[in-house]
Design a protein around this motif. Structure first.
Motif, PDB file in Angstrom:
ATOM      1  N   LEU A  30      28.673  39.439 111.367  1.00  0.00           N
ATOM      2  CA  LEU A  30      27.943  38.475 112.193  1.00  0.00           C
ATOM      3  C   LEU A  30      28.090  37.052 111.666  1.00  0.00           C
ATOM      4  CD1 LEU A  30      24.660  40.436 113.007  1.00  0.00           C
ATOM      5  CD2 LEU A  30      26.633  40.034 114.493  1.00  0.00           C
ATOM      6  N   GLY A  31      28.095  36.898 110.346  1.00  0.00           N
ATOM      7  CA  GLY A  31      28.292  35.569 109.771  1.00  0.00           C
ATOM      8  C   GLY A  31      29.656  35.004 110.120  1.00  0.00           C
ATOM      9  N   THR A  32      30.671  35.858 110.034  1.00  0.00           N
ATOM     10  CA  THR A  32      32.028  35.429 110.388  1.00  0.00           C
ATOM     11  C   THR A  32      32.122  35.111 111.870  1.00  0.00           C
ATOM     12  OG1 THR A  32      32.898  36.831 108.608  1.00  0.00           O
ATOM     13  CG2 THR A  32      34.469  36.081 110.282  1.00  0.00           C
ATOM     14  N   LEU A  33      31.529  35.953 112.697  1.00  0.00           N
ATOM     15  CA  LEU A  33      31.533  35.728 114.149  1.00  0.00           C
ATOM     16  C   LEU A  33      30.856  34.403 114.500  1.00  0.00           C
ATOM     17  CD1 LEU A  33      32.112  36.939 117.005  1.00  0.00           C
ATOM     18  CD2 LEU A  33      29.818  37.917 116.890  1.00  0.00           C
ATOM     19  N   GLU A  34      29.699  34.172 113.931  1.00  0.00           N
ATOM     20  CA  GLU A  34      28.973  32.929 114.205  1.00  0.00           C
ATOM     21  C   GLU A  34      29.771  31.711 113.735  1.00  0.00           C
ATOM     22  OE1 GLU A  34      25.996  32.042 115.730  1.00  0.00           O
ATOM     23  OE2 GLU A  34      26.001  34.087 116.508  1.00  0.00           O
ATOM     24  N   TYR A  43      35.328  33.932 121.791  1.00  0.00           N
ATOM     25  CA  TYR A  43      34.522  35.026 121.260  1.00  0.00           C
ATOM     26  C   TYR A  43      35.312  36.313 121.017  1.00  0.00           C
ATOM     27  CZ  TYR A  43      33.995  37.473 125.757  1.00  0.00           C
ATOM     28  OH  TYR A  43      34.222  38.178 126.909  1.00  0.00           O
ATOM     29  N   LEU A  44      36.361  36.580 121.805  1.00  0.00           N
ATOM     30  CA  LEU A  44      37.135  37.801 121.565  1.00  0.00           C
ATOM     31  C   LEU A  44      38.008  37.674 120.309  1.00  0.00           C
ATOM     32  CD1 LEU A  44      38.152  38.950 125.159  1.00  0.00           C
ATOM     33  CD2 LEU A  44      36.460  39.983 123.621  1.00  0.00           C
ATOM     34  N   TRP A  45      38.632  36.513 120.101  1.00  0.00           N
ATOM     35  CA  TRP A  45      39.394  36.299 118.860  1.00  0.00           C
ATOM     36  C   TRP A  45      38.455  36.330 117.663  1.00  0.00           C
ATOM     37  CZ3 TRP A  45      44.348  36.764 118.079  1.00  0.00           C
ATOM     38  CH2 TRP A  45      45.232  36.580 119.134  1.00  0.00           C
ATOM     39  N   ALA A  46      37.316  35.678 117.808  1.00  0.00           N
ATOM     40  CA  ALA A  46      36.333  35.656 116.729  1.00  0.00           C
ATOM     41  C   ALA A  46      35.833  37.056 116.412  1.00  0.00           C
ATOM     42  CB  ALA A  46      35.163  34.740 117.102  1.00  0.00           C
ATOM     43  N   THR A  47      35.660  37.871 117.441  1.00  0.00           N
ATOM     44  CA  THR A  47      35.219  39.255 117.233  1.00  0.00           C
ATOM     45  C   THR A  47      36.247  40.035 116.425  1.00  0.00           C
ATOM     46  OG1 THR A  47      33.902  39.281 119.261  1.00  0.00           O
ATOM     47  CG2 THR A  47      34.605  41.420 118.397  1.00  0.00           C
ATOM     48  N   GLY A  48      37.505  39.953 116.803  1.00  0.00           N
ATOM     49  CA  GLY A  48      38.557  40.671 116.076  1.00  0.00           C
ATOM     50  C   GLY A  48      38.644  40.253 114.624  1.00  0.00           C
ATOM     51  N   LEU A  49      38.583  38.955 114.366  1.00  0.00           N
ATOM     52  CA  LEU A  49      38.653  38.466 112.986  1.00  0.00           C
ATOM     53  C   LEU A  49      37.403  38.838 112.189  1.00  0.00           C
ATOM     54  CD1 LEU A  49      40.234  34.984 113.735  1.00  0.00           C
ATOM     55  CD2 LEU A  49      41.350  36.917 112.581  1.00  0.00           C
ATOM     56  N   ALA A  50      36.246  38.793 112.846  1.00  0.00           N
ATOM     57  CA  ALA A  50      35.000  39.159 112.173  1.00  0.00           C
ATOM     58  C   ALA A  50      34.982  40.646 111.819  1.00  0.00           C
ATOM     59  CB  ALA A  50      33.803  38.809 113.061  1.00  0.00           C
ATOM     60  N   VAL A  51      35.479  41.467 112.717  1.00  0.00           N
ATOM     61  CA  VAL A  51      35.559  42.903 112.435  1.00  0.00           C
ATOM     62  C   VAL A  51      36.500  43.155 111.260  1.00  0.00           C
ATOM     63  CG1 VAL A  51      36.317  45.140 113.341  1.00  0.00           C
ATOM     64  CG2 VAL A  51      34.913  43.640 114.757  1.00  0.00           C
ATOM     65  N   GLU A  52      37.629  42.465 111.217  1.00  0.00           N
ATOM     66  CA  GLU A  52      38.569  42.644 110.111  1.00  0.00           C
ATOM     67  C   GLU A  52      37.937  42.257 108.780  1.00  0.00           C
ATOM     68  OE1 GLU A  52      41.900  43.507 107.809  1.00  0.00           O
ATOM     69  OE2 GLU A  52      41.250  44.227 109.755  1.00  0.00           O
ATOM     70  N   ALA A  53      37.171  41.175 108.764  1.00  0.00           N
ATOM     71  CA  ALA A  53      36.478  40.776 107.530  1.00  0.00           C
ATOM     72  C   ALA A  53      35.513  41.874 107.089  1.00  0.00           C
ATOM     73  CB  ALA A  53      35.730  39.465 107.747  1.00  0.00           C
ATOM     74  N   ALA A  54      34.786  42.451 108.031  1.00  0.00           N
ATOM     75  CA  ALA A  54      33.847  43.532 107.706  1.00  0.00           C
ATOM     76  C   ALA A  54      34.581  44.796 107.269  1.00  0.00           C
ATOM     77  CB  ALA A  54      32.948  43.823 108.902  1.00  0.00           C
ATOM     78  N   VAL A 113      25.265  38.038 119.723  1.00  0.00           N
ATOM     79  CA  VAL A 113      24.817  38.787 118.545  1.00  0.00           C
ATOM     80  C   VAL A 113      24.283  40.159 118.945  1.00  0.00           C
ATOM     81  CG1 VAL A 113      23.172  38.821 116.625  1.00  0.00           C
ATOM     82  CG2 VAL A 113      24.392  36.712 117.183  1.00  0.00           C
ATOM     83  N   VAL A 114      23.495  40.227 120.001  1.00  0.00           N
ATOM     84  CA  VAL A 114      22.956  41.509 120.463  1.00  0.00           C
ATOM     85  C   VAL A 114      24.095  42.439 120.876  1.00  0.00           C
ATOM     86  CG1 VAL A 114      21.537  42.633 122.239  1.00  0.00           C
ATOM     87  CG2 VAL A 114      20.747  40.505 121.163  1.00  0.00           C
ATOM     88  N   ALA A 115      25.050  41.919 121.611  1.00  0.00           N
ATOM     89  CA  ALA A 115      26.198  42.726 122.038  1.00  0.00           C
ATOM     90  C   ALA A 115      26.980  43.211 120.829  1.00  0.00           C
ATOM     91  CB  ALA A 115      27.097  41.907 122.965  1.00  0.00           C
ATOM     92  N   ASN A 116      27.162  42.353 119.839  1.00  0.00           N
ATOM     93  CA  ASN A 116      27.908  42.742 118.648  1.00  0.00           C
ATOM     94  C   ASN A 116      27.179  43.837 117.879  1.00  0.00           C
ATOM     95  OD1 ASN A 116      29.135  41.840 115.637  1.00  0.00           O
ATOM     96  ND2 ASN A 116      30.518  41.799 117.390  1.00  0.00           N
ATOM     97  N   LEU A 117      25.867  43.747 117.771  1.00  0.00           N
ATOM     98  CA  LEU A 117      25.094  44.794 117.091  1.00  0.00           C
ATOM     99  C   LEU A 117      25.216  46.131 117.828  1.00  0.00           C
ATOM    100  CD1 LEU A 117      21.896  42.781 116.106  1.00  0.00           C
ATOM    101  CD2 LEU A 117      23.620  43.734 114.548  1.00  0.00           C
ATOM    102  N   LEU A 118      25.212  46.088 119.148  1.00  0.00           N
ATOM    103  CA  LEU A 118      25.377  47.323 119.930  1.00  0.00           C
ATOM    104  C   LEU A 118      26.762  47.944 119.715  1.00  0.00           C
ATOM    105  CD1 LEU A 118      23.584  46.362 123.263  1.00  0.00           C
ATOM    106  CD2 LEU A 118      22.788  47.983 121.512  1.00  0.00           C
ATOM    107  N   THR A 119      27.780  47.108 119.632  1.00  0.00           N
ATOM    108  CA  THR A 119      29.131  47.653 119.425  1.00  0.00           C
ATOM    109  C   THR A 119      29.258  48.260 118.032  1.00  0.00           C
ATOM    110  OG1 THR A 119      30.119  45.580 118.638  1.00  0.00           O
ATOM    111  CG2 THR A 119      30.158  45.969 121.001  1.00  0.00           C
ATOM    112  N   ILE A 120      28.635  47.648 117.052  1.00  0.00           N
ATOM    113  CA  ILE A 120      28.672  48.185 115.685  1.00  0.00           C
ATOM    114  C   ILE A 120      28.015  49.562 115.651  1.00  0.00           C
ATOM    115  CG2 ILE A 120      27.771  47.886 113.338  1.00  0.00           C
ATOM    116  CD1 ILE A 120      28.092  44.800 113.878  1.00  0.00           C
TER     117      ILE A 120
END
Length: 146
Positions: A30-34, A43-54, A113-120
């Motif tokens: 979430l920190g990386t995404l934000e 937001y889709l590029w940010a999501t992919g990169l944030a997931v990779e960091a996690a 953020v809510v959507a990202n938490l649901l996907t996690i």
């Protein structure tokens, strides 16, 4: 005190440790995404990169804590596990997150953020099973594969 004794039971300890590492990984993601979206990243590029960091964060801590009883110390073993982790957890998390984020944010306009938490949450069960059954093999199963 009862919760702590429950979490230390043999059948519960590994999933509880997985969840703890994953919870810290959520903060990383979430920190990386934000940060990336604040810098103007889509937001889709940010999501992919944030997931990779996690994914990288979680691999390191799962190897050191969650599956420490199954970890070898050779660099080649770690490389194979990292590759398997990316092929399983990485693929589940990145594909699942991108598809669900596109649907939840892109189609329904849900808060990022809510959507990202649901996907996690949606991806976590598959990630645990893939890690336990394929990435961090027990020494007996790893020897049988060779």
């Amino acid at each position: 005190m009862q919760l702590l004794s429950f979490l230390c039971r043999p059948g519960i300890q590994r999933p509880a440790t997985f969840a703890l590492v994953g919870a810290i990984g959520v903060v990383v993601q979430l920190g990386t995404l934000e940060a990336l979206t604040a810098l103007g990243c889509h937001y889709l590029w940010a999501t992919g990169l944030a997931v990779e960091a996690a994914v990288l964060h979680n691999f390191m801590w799962h190897q050191r804590f969650t599956w420490r009883d199954r970890s070898g110390s050779r660099l080649a073993e770690t490389g194979v596990r990292l590759l398997r982790f990316h092929l399983s957890n990485g693929a589940i998390s990145i594909c699942g997150s991108l598809l669900l984020m596109r649907w939840l944010v892109g189609q329904f306009g849900m808060n990022l953020v809510v959507a990202n938490l649901l996907t996690i949450a949606a991806c976590s069960v598959g990630n645990f099973l893939a890690s336990d059954r394929w990435v961090f093999l027990s020494p007996v199963h790893a020897a049988a594969e060779e």
